[in-house]
Write an enzyme that holds these catalytic residues in place. Structure first.
Site, PDB file in Angstrom:
ATOM      1  CB  CYS A  33      12.893   8.702   8.619  1.00 29.97           C
ATOM      2  SG  CYS A  33      14.018   7.685   7.663  1.00 29.97           S
ATOM      3  CE  LYS A  86      -1.837   2.956   2.706  1.00 36.36           C
ATOM      4  NZ  LYS A  86      -1.758   4.146   1.816  1.00 36.36           N
ATOM      5  CD  GLU A 136       9.607  12.703  11.922  1.00 37.58           C
ATOM      6  OE1 GLU A 136       8.436  12.298  12.053  1.00 37.58           O
ATOM      7  OE2 GLU A 136      10.506  12.037  11.377  1.00 37.58           O
ATOM      8  CD  GLU A 154      12.496   0.034   9.951  1.00 40.66           C
ATOM      9  OE1 GLU A 154      13.223   0.851  10.527  1.00 40.66           O
ATOM     10  OE2 GLU A 154      12.646  -1.190  10.005  1.00 40.66           O
TER      11      GLU A 154
HETATM   12  P1  NAD Z   1       2.159   8.352   7.834  1.00 38.71           P
HETATM   13  O1  NAD Z   1       2.365   7.582   9.089  1.00 38.71           O
HETATM   14  O2  NAD Z   1       1.143   9.420   7.821  1.00 38.71           O
HETATM   15  O3  NAD Z   1       1.764   7.366   6.640  1.00 38.71           O
HETATM   16  C1  NAD Z   1       2.567   6.266   6.293  1.00 38.71           C
HETATM   17  C2  NAD Z   1       1.709   5.223   5.604  1.00 38.71           C
HETATM   18  O4  NAD Z   1       0.756   4.740   6.544  1.00 38.71           O
HETATM   19  C3  NAD Z   1       0.898   5.786   4.423  1.00 38.71           C
HETATM   20  O5  NAD Z   1       0.851   4.823   3.400  1.00 38.71           O
HETATM   21  C4  NAD Z   1      -0.470   5.990   5.034  1.00 38.71           C
HETATM   22  O6  NAD Z   1      -1.518   5.941   4.090  1.00 38.71           O
HETATM   23  C5  NAD Z   1      -0.551   4.824   5.999  1.00 38.71           C
HETATM   24  N1  NAD Z   1      -1.520   5.004   7.087  1.00 38.71           N
HETATM   25  C6  NAD Z   1      -1.908   6.148   7.674  1.00 38.71           C
HETATM   26  N2  NAD Z   1      -2.845   5.893   8.616  1.00 38.71           N
HETATM   27  C7  NAD Z   1      -3.041   4.561   8.616  1.00 38.71           C
HETATM   28  C8  NAD Z   1      -3.878   3.665   9.359  1.00 38.71           C
HETATM   29  N3  NAD Z   1      -4.732   4.122  10.303  1.00 38.71           N
HETATM   30  N4  NAD Z   1      -3.816   2.351   9.098  1.00 38.71           N
HETATM   31  C9  NAD Z   1      -2.972   1.872   8.166  1.00 38.71           C
HETATM   32  N5  NAD Z   1      -2.176   2.647   7.424  1.00 38.71           N
HETATM   33  C10 NAD Z   1      -2.193   3.975   7.650  1.00 38.71           C
HETATM   34  O7  NAD Z   1       3.600   8.899   7.427  1.00 38.71           O
HETATM   35  P2  NAD Z   1       3.983   9.781   6.182  1.00 38.71           P
HETATM   36  O8  NAD Z   1       3.480  11.171   6.406  1.00 38.71           O
HETATM   37  O9  NAD Z   1       3.594   9.081   4.928  1.00 38.71           O
HETATM   38  O10 NAD Z   1       5.573   9.750   6.258  1.00 38.71           O
HETATM   39  C11 NAD Z   1       6.297  10.546   7.130  1.00 38.71           C
HETATM   40  C12 NAD Z   1       6.726   9.764   8.345  1.00 38.71           C
HETATM   41  O11 NAD Z   1       7.423   8.589   7.945  1.00 38.71           O
HETATM   42  C13 NAD Z   1       7.705  10.543   9.209  1.00 38.71           C
HETATM   43  O12 NAD Z   1       7.363  10.394  10.556  1.00 38.71           O
HETATM   44  C14 NAD Z   1       9.037   9.858   8.910  1.00 38.71           C
HETATM   45  O13 NAD Z   1       9.992   9.981   9.928  1.00 38.71           O
HETATM   46  C15 NAD Z   1       8.618   8.450   8.698  1.00 38.71           C
HETATM   47  N6  NAD Z   1       9.629   7.709   7.948  1.00 38.71           N
HETATM   48  C16 NAD Z   1      10.391   6.792   8.621  1.00 38.71           C
HETATM   49  C17 NAD Z   1      11.399   6.100   7.948  1.00 38.71           C
HETATM   50  C18 NAD Z   1      12.246   5.076   8.652  1.00 38.71           C
HETATM   51  O14 NAD Z   1      12.879   4.268   7.974  1.00 38.71           O
HETATM   52  N7  NAD Z   1      12.296   5.046   9.982  1.00 38.71           N
HETATM   53  C19 NAD Z   1      11.607   6.333   6.585  1.00 38.71           C
HETATM   54  C20 NAD Z   1      10.806   7.273   5.941  1.00 38.71           C
HETATM   55  C21 NAD Z   1       9.817   7.951   6.636  1.00 38.71           C
END
Ligand code: NAD
Length: 499
Positions: free
Chosen positions: A304, A193, A401, A269
Site C-alpha cells: 500500500c 475475515k 494504484e 486503511e
Molecule cells: P480488496 O479491497 O479487494 O480486498 C480486501 C478485503 O476486503 C478482502 O478480504 C476482501 O475479501 C474483502 N472484500 C472485498 N469486497 C468486499 C465487500 N463487498 N464487502 C466486504 N469485504 C469485501 O483489496 P486487496 O486486493 O485484498 O488488497 C489490495 C489493496 O489493499 C490495495 O488497494 C492496497 O493499497 C490496500 N492496502 C492498504 C493498506 C493500508 O494500510 N493502507 C495495507 C495493505 C493493503
C-alpha cells in the site's frame, strides 16, 4: 537468522513438502466446514499448483460467528476480565507466533507468492505488534475531568463490542496483527475475515490463539469471499466496528453497508500512490537510488505504501534514474522459497494481467520505458521490475494504484512544483523526502497531504508510531497507542458530590 530457520531453497522446499494445512473456519472455538459446505481453492501463484480447498463462509456462518462474538462479549469473559489476564494471554500468543514463525511465514509465501525473506520480516512485525499492544493494556489510563468541587467527571475507555477485521492478501499475517492485536487488547471480541487469496496463516493463527488461552468466541476466523461473508459481516447488526485494510473501492462500499445497517464504526486503511521526492541536494545518490528501488519493488510492488511515484529534481534526473535502473536490475523475481529472492510471484493471474495492462498503457500513453515491461515465460505469475520515465499526472500509470512492480518517474524544477505534483492525487498514504536541507524538509513535510512522511528513508518505522492515510487512503490508524484507543468507546461518568 535464527538457528532453527531453514537456510537454503532446498531446506524450505522440504519444509513445504511436509506442511499440513488447516482449511476449516474457526467459529466459537471449533474448526468447522462452511455451513453450506462451500470451499474456495488456494493456489500457489509461483507454480499454479493447488495448495488446499478452504472453507468458503457465507451469511449463515457470519451469523453464527457474530452471535458467538456477541454472547462472549456480553459475558465479560474477555471484555471485563482483569487487564493483566488479557496481557498475559496476548503475550503468550506472541510467543507462540514467534515459535511457529517459520511455518507461518511459509504459509504466507505459498499462499500469495511473496519471498520467504519478506514473510519472515512480516512475522517479526507480527510478533512485535502483538507484544506492543499486549504491553499497552495496563498502561492506557482513563481521565478525570477538570470539574469543580461539586462533581467528579470520569472519562472511561471501554471496549467497543464486536469488531470484524477484513484484511487483504499482501501482508496476510502482519495486517491481521495490526487489527486483531489492538482490538483484542482493548477487550473486544474479534471476527477475522482473511482475504480469499491468502487464508492459510489466519487459520493456523486460530489454533495458536486457542492454545494461548483466548476464550471461545472471542477470536474467530471466517475465510471466504468479500461479496459473501465479508459483506454479511459489514451489514451485520451485531458488529459494532469494522477494521478494514484493502482497496479504496471496497472501503467506500463498507461505509455504505454501515449506513445501511447499524452505523457501525468503520476504520479504513486503503490504497495509495505515494510520492518519493528526491531533491538535488541529497547525498549518497547510490544509496538513495537503492532505497527508491526497494520502495517500489519490495513485495513485488504489492504494498500500500509503495513509493510508486518517484519525483526527481530535473538537474539530477537523468543520472539518478540510471542509478535506480541499475539497482532494480538486481531485483529480478525468483523462487519465493529461495532466501536470496528479493521479489517473488504476483498474487494471482488477475493481478498479473492487471499490472501487465498498466505497463502496456504506460507505453501507449507516451512514458519512456527504461527497464522491464515484459513478462517471463515461467509457469508462475512473475513480473520484472519495470521503470517508466517522463511520466505526467495525466497518465494512468502516474495516477492510479497499480499494485505491482511498476515505478513512474516524474521530473520537477522547484520545490513548489514538487509539492504540487506530490499532492495531486486522490490518495494520501505515504510520502518521502530526500534532502540535506532541514528547513526544506520541515516546510515540505508540513505541506505534504499524507498520513506519514519518511525523511531520508522509506518506511523506516516501528510499532511506536501510527500508520494510516488521509484523503482516499482512509481514516484509520493502525499501530501505536492510537490503535488501541480507536477500538474503545469513550464513556463519561458524572458524579454529583456534596460540597
Ligand atoms: P480488496 O479491497 O479487494 O480486498 C480486501 C478485503 O476486503 C478482502 O478480504 C476482501 O475479501 C474483502 N472484500 C472485498 N469486497 C468486499 C465487500 N463487498 N464487502 C466486504 N469485504 C469485501 O483489496 P486487496 O486486493 O485484498 O488488497 C489490495 C489493496 O489493499 C490495495 O488497494 C492496497 O493499497 C490496500 N492496502 C492498504 C493498506 C493500508 O494500510 N493502507 C495495507 C495493505 C493493503
Amino acid at each position: 537468522m535464527a538457528a532453527d530457520t531453514p537456510k537454503t531453497l532446498a531446506d524450505w522446499q522440504s519444509k513445504a513438502a511436509s506442511l499440513s494445512f488447516e482449511t476449516r473456519a474457526f467459529i466459537n472455538g471449533e474448526f468447522v466446514a462452511a455451513a453450506d459446505g462451500s470451499t474456495l481453492t488456494s493456489i500457489n501463484p509461483a507454480t499454479g499448483d493447488v495448495i488446499a480447498e478452504v472453507a468458503s463462509c457465507d451469511t449463515p456462518d457470519a451469523e453464527r460467528a457474530t452471535q458467538a462474538a456477541r454472547a462472549t462479549f456480553e459475558s465479560g469473559v474477555w471484555s471485563r476480565c482483569h487487564p493483566s489476564k488479557r496481557k498475559r494471554v496476548l503475550l503468550r500468543l506472541a510467543e507462540l507466533v514467534e515459535t511457529h514463525r517459520n511455518e507461518l511465514a511459509l504459509l504466507d509465501t505459498l499462499d500469495m507468492g511473496k519471498p520467504i525473506s519478506s514473510s519472515l520480516g512480516d512475522l517479526a512485525g507480527t510478533v512485535a505488534c502483538l507484544r506492543y499492544q499486549a504491553e499497552c493494556i495496563d498502561k492506557l489510563y482513563g481521565e478525570v475531568a477538570p470539574t469543580g468541587d461539586r462533581a467528579l467527571g470520569l472519562v472511561l475507555r471501554e471496549p467497543m463490542g464486536v469488531i470484524a477485521a477484513i484484511v487483504p492478501w499482501n501482508f496476510p499475517l502482519m495486517m491481521t496483527s495490526w487489527k486483531i492485536a489492538p482490538a483484542l487488547a482493548a477487550g473486544n471480541s474479534v471476527i477475522l475475515k482473511p482475504s480469499e487469496k491468502s487464508p492459510l496463516s489466519a487459520l493456523r493463527l486460530a489454533h495458536l490463539a486457542q492454545e494461548a488461552g483466548i476464550p471461545d468466541g472471542v477470536f474467530q476466523v471466517l475465510p471466504g469471499y468479500g461479496h459473501t461473508v465479508g459483506k454479511a459481516l459489514a451489514l451485520s447488526m451485531q458488529v459494532d466496528g469494522l477494521a478494514f485494510t484493502g482497496s479504496t473501492g471496497v472501503g467506500k462500499q463498507l461505509m455504505q453497508y454501515a449506513g445501511q445497517s447499524n452505523l457501525k464504526r468503520v476504520f479504513l486503511e486503503c490504497g495509495g500512490k505515494s510520492p518519493n521526492i528526491v531533491f538535488a541536494d541529497c547525498q549518497h545518490l547510490d544509496a538513495v537510488a537503492q532505497s527508491a528501488a526497494e520502495a517500489i519493488f519490495h513485495n513485488q510492488g504489492e504494498v500500500c505504501i509503495a513509493g510508486s511515484r518517484l519525483l526527481v529534481e530535473n538537474s539530477i534526473r537523468k543520472d539518478f534514474v540510471a542509478r535506480v535502473v541499475k539497482a532494480a536490475e538486481h531485483m529480478q523475481p525468483g523462487d519465493p522459497l529461495d532466501p536470496d529472492s528479493f521479489m517473488g510471484a504476483m498474487v494471482d493471474e488477475a493481478q498479473y494481467q492487471r499490472v501487465l495492462a498498466y505497463i502496456r498503457q504506460g507505453e501507449s500513453e507516451g512514458a519512456t520505458l527504461k527497464l522491464g515491461g515484459e513478462a517471463s515465460n515461467s509457469k508462475g505469475y512473475f513480473l520484472p521490475p519495470t521503470v517508466f520515465d517522463d511520466v505526467t499526472p495525466e497518465m494512468s500509470i502516474g495516477r492510479e494504484e497499480i499494485f505491482g512492480p511498476v515505478l513512474s518517474v516524474f521530473g520537477f524544477d522547484t520545490e513548489e512544483q514538487a509539492l504540487a505534483l506530490a499532492n495531486d492525487s486522490d490518495y494520501g498514504l505515504a510520502a518521502g523526502i530526500w534532502s540535506q536541507d532541514i528547513d526544506r524538509i520541515m516546510r515540505v513535510s508540513r505541506r505534504l497531504q499524507s498520513g506519514q512522511v519518511f525523511v531520508n528513508n522509506w518506511a523506516g518505522v516501528d510499532q511506536t508510531v501510527p500508520f494510516g492515510g488521509v484523503k482516499q487512503s482512509g481514516n484509520g490508524r493502525d499501530k501505536s497507542l492510537h490503535a488501541q484507543e480507536k477500538y474503545c468507546e469513550v464513556k463519561t461518568v458524572w458524579m454529583s458530590l456534596s460540597p
